[in-house]
Design a protein around this motif. Sequence first.
Motif, mmCIF file in Angstrom:
data_model
loop_
_atom_site.group_PDB
_atom_site.id
_atom_site.type_symbol
_atom_site.label_atom_id
_atom_site.label_comp_id
_atom_site.label_asym_id
_atom_site.label_seq_id
_atom_site.Cartn_x
_atom_site.Cartn_y
_atom_site.Cartn_z
ATOM 1 N N PRO A 104 0.740 -1.143 0.015
ATOM 2 C CA PRO A 104 0.001 -0.030 0.043
ATOM 3 C C PRO A 104 1.098 1.138 0.136
ATOM 4 N N GLY A 105 0.627 2.350 -0.826
ATOM 5 C CA GLY A 105 1.244 3.545 -0.964
ATOM 6 C C GLY A 105 2.363 3.253 -1.996
ATOM 7 N N HIS A 106 2.527 2.011 -2.460
ATOM 8 C CA HIS A 106 3.678 2.121 -3.689
ATOM 9 C C HIS A 106 3.319 2.976 -4.652
ATOM 10 N N GLY A 107 4.301 3.484 -5.494
ATOM 11 C CA GLY A 107 4.147 4.468 -6.580
ATOM 12 C C GLY A 107 3.102 3.914 -7.545
ATOM 13 N N ILE A 108 3.127 2.617 -8.008
ATOM 14 C CA ILE A 108 2.107 2.192 -9.064
ATOM 15 C C ILE A 108 0.652 2.554 -8.440
ATOM 16 N N VAL A 109 0.375 2.069 -7.267
ATOM 17 C CA VAL A 109 -0.834 2.291 -6.691
ATOM 18 C C VAL A 109 -1.044 3.398 -6.538
ATOM 19 N N THR A 130 -7.708 9.179 -18.418
ATOM 20 C CA THR A 130 -6.500 9.372 -19.074
ATOM 21 C C THR A 130 -5.292 9.261 -18.547
ATOM 22 N N PRO A 131 -4.563 8.121 -18.511
ATOM 23 C CA PRO A 131 -3.231 8.174 -17.777
ATOM 24 C C PRO A 131 -2.062 9.066 -18.505
ATOM 25 N N ASN A 132 -1.214 9.381 -17.379
ATOM 26 C CA ASN A 132 -0.063 10.181 -18.103
ATOM 27 C C ASN A 132 1.144 9.183 -18.353
ATOM 28 N N TRP A 133 1.062 7.813 -18.128
ATOM 29 C CA TRP A 133 1.964 7.031 -18.592
ATOM 30 C C TRP A 133 1.714 6.285 -19.988
ATOM 31 N N LEU A 134 0.683 6.746 -20.746
ATOM 32 C CA LEU A 134 0.579 6.071 -22.041
ATOM 33 C C LEU A 134 1.616 6.224 -23.124
ATOM 34 N N SER A 135 1.795 4.991 -23.679
ATOM 35 C CA SER A 135 2.947 5.043 -24.848
ATOM 36 C C SER A 135 2.535 5.982 -25.989
ATOM 37 N N LEU A 136 3.588 6.405 -26.643
ATOM 38 C CA LEU A 136 3.147 7.137 -27.697
ATOM 39 C C LEU A 136 2.286 6.390 -28.918
ATOM 40 N N ARG A 137 2.362 5.089 -29.016
ATOM 41 C CA ARG A 137 1.685 4.653 -29.916
ATOM 42 C C ARG A 137 0.296 4.658 -29.381
ATOM 43 N N HIS A 138 -0.171 4.583 -28.216
ATOM 44 C CA HIS A 138 -1.605 4.728 -27.813
ATOM 45 C C HIS A 138 -1.999 6.021 -27.767
ATOM 46 N N ARG A 139 -1.134 7.174 -27.635
ATOM 47 C CA ARG A 139 -1.475 8.487 -27.586
ATOM 48 C C ARG A 139 -1.690 8.814 -29.202
ATOM 49 N N GLY A 195 -4.242 -2.563 -18.152
ATOM 50 C CA GLY A 195 -3.717 -3.656 -17.592
ATOM 51 C C GLY A 195 -2.188 -3.986 -17.530
ATOM 52 N N PRO A 196 -1.846 -5.046 -18.345
ATOM 53 C CA PRO A 196 -0.292 -5.214 -18.409
ATOM 54 C C PRO A 196 0.666 -3.960 -18.722
ATOM 55 N N ALA A 197 0.099 -3.488 -20.011
ATOM 56 C CA ALA A 197 0.761 -2.199 -20.594
ATOM 57 C C ALA A 197 0.934 -1.048 -19.458
ATOM 58 N N ALA A 198 0.002 -0.776 -18.635
ATOM 59 C CA ALA A 198 0.107 0.176 -17.968
ATOM 60 C C ALA A 198 1.013 -0.391 -16.620
ATOM 61 N N LEU A 199 0.994 -1.524 -16.230
ATOM 62 C CA LEU A 199 1.916 -2.041 -15.192
ATOM 63 C C LEU A 199 3.170 -1.973 -15.458
ATOM 64 N N THR A 200 3.451 -2.262 -16.824
ATOM 65 C CA THR A 200 4.964 -2.408 -17.500
ATOM 66 C C THR A 200 5.382 -0.740 -17.322
ATOM 67 N N ALA A 201 4.437 0.074 -17.925
ATOM 68 C CA ALA A 201 5.067 1.457 -17.904
ATOM 69 C C ALA A 201 5.464 2.205 -16.623
ATOM 70 N N THR A 232 9.050 3.528 -12.076
ATOM 71 C CA THR A 232 9.694 3.424 -10.445
ATOM 72 C C THR A 232 10.822 2.404 -10.549
ATOM 73 N N GLY A 233 11.248 2.140 -11.657
ATOM 74 C CA GLY A 233 12.633 1.557 -11.578
ATOM 75 C C GLY A 233 12.443 -0.003 -11.053
ATOM 76 N N GLU A 234 11.412 -0.710 -11.280
ATOM 77 C CA GLU A 234 11.314 -1.857 -10.561
ATOM 78 C C GLU A 234 10.929 -3.258 -11.811
ATOM 79 N N LEU A 235 11.560 -3.003 -13.021
ATOM 80 C CA LEU A 235 11.478 -3.665 -13.871
ATOM 81 C C LEU A 235 12.006 -5.161 -13.407
ATOM 82 N N GLY A 236 13.421 -4.696 -12.822
ATOM 83 C CA GLY A 236 14.224 -5.987 -12.317
ATOM 84 C C GLY A 236 13.619 -6.537 -11.229
ATOM 85 N N CYS A 237 12.821 -6.390 -10.759
ATOM 86 C CA CYS A 237 12.012 -6.817 -9.493
ATOM 87 C C CYS A 237 11.242 -8.083 -10.050
#
Length: 261
Positions: free
Chosen positions: A133-138, A151-160, A184-190, A195-200
């Motif tokens: 709880p309180g995580h940056g993604i949440v 409309t999220p601010n993390w949208l990819s250029l393609r989706h924009r 879903g997955p695209a949002a979580l990945t972005a 947050t620098g946590e793809l390595g997790c």
Amino acid sequence: MLPEIVTFWHGPMDALRQTCLRSQLAAGHRVTVYSFDTIPGLPAGIANADAEAILPHAFSERLRPPQPDGSWRDWTTLQFSDFFRMKLMAKNLGLWLDADVLLLKPVEIDPAKPYFAWERPRQLGNSVIYLPPGHGIVAAFEELMEQEELTPNWLSLRHRVTFMMRRLRGGSNRLADIRVAIYGPAALTALARRTGELGCALPKQSFYAVHAEPKLFFDPSSYLGLVTNPEIIGLHISPKGRGGEKPIPGSLYAWATERFV
């Protein structure tokens, strides 16, 4: 830590999901399914809780207008569940597993760290997810839900670009109409990249070894390599409309239905 497993369900539940929920219970987890209505056939031992207390039913209308009879349209359930799982994370209610995740062993998490896995080479899956709880993604999702347009601010250029072109042509002003998994997955990945946590992320094999390949689960096969692989914790099935089929002898599905009765 062995967390409680939480998920959301809307509508009738097929035999595949019942089997998967039994597998999660058999792994030693407490399992709670949130819903707006009673779920006929919910397996014994699975708790059922009120979804309205987590995310009101009315939120669905911000995603897509309902059918004339009030029922949800095709994508609504999937997109609603993308937001629902983040609300569960915000309330620290447990580890989210989609109802079609067959669990082969218990899931251990560190409650202070995120837990998710690669679904594809460059995309995380959100069928298995835990966030403190309180995580940056949440926080990003909670901020998004304060917007009327979602409309999220993390949208990819393609989706924009796709969204902009559709609006210019007089199409839908709702981002939810662009793509079923836009939240879903695209949002979580972005957001995990932000947050620098793809390595997790855990490797794809941990939960997505048969993802998007339902034949590996429903058709006869040499499945022992999957159920005995120590790197595989569970299997996200993604049945592609086959969840109501009877198990075929010699299939991984037949093995699962016999094991998790």
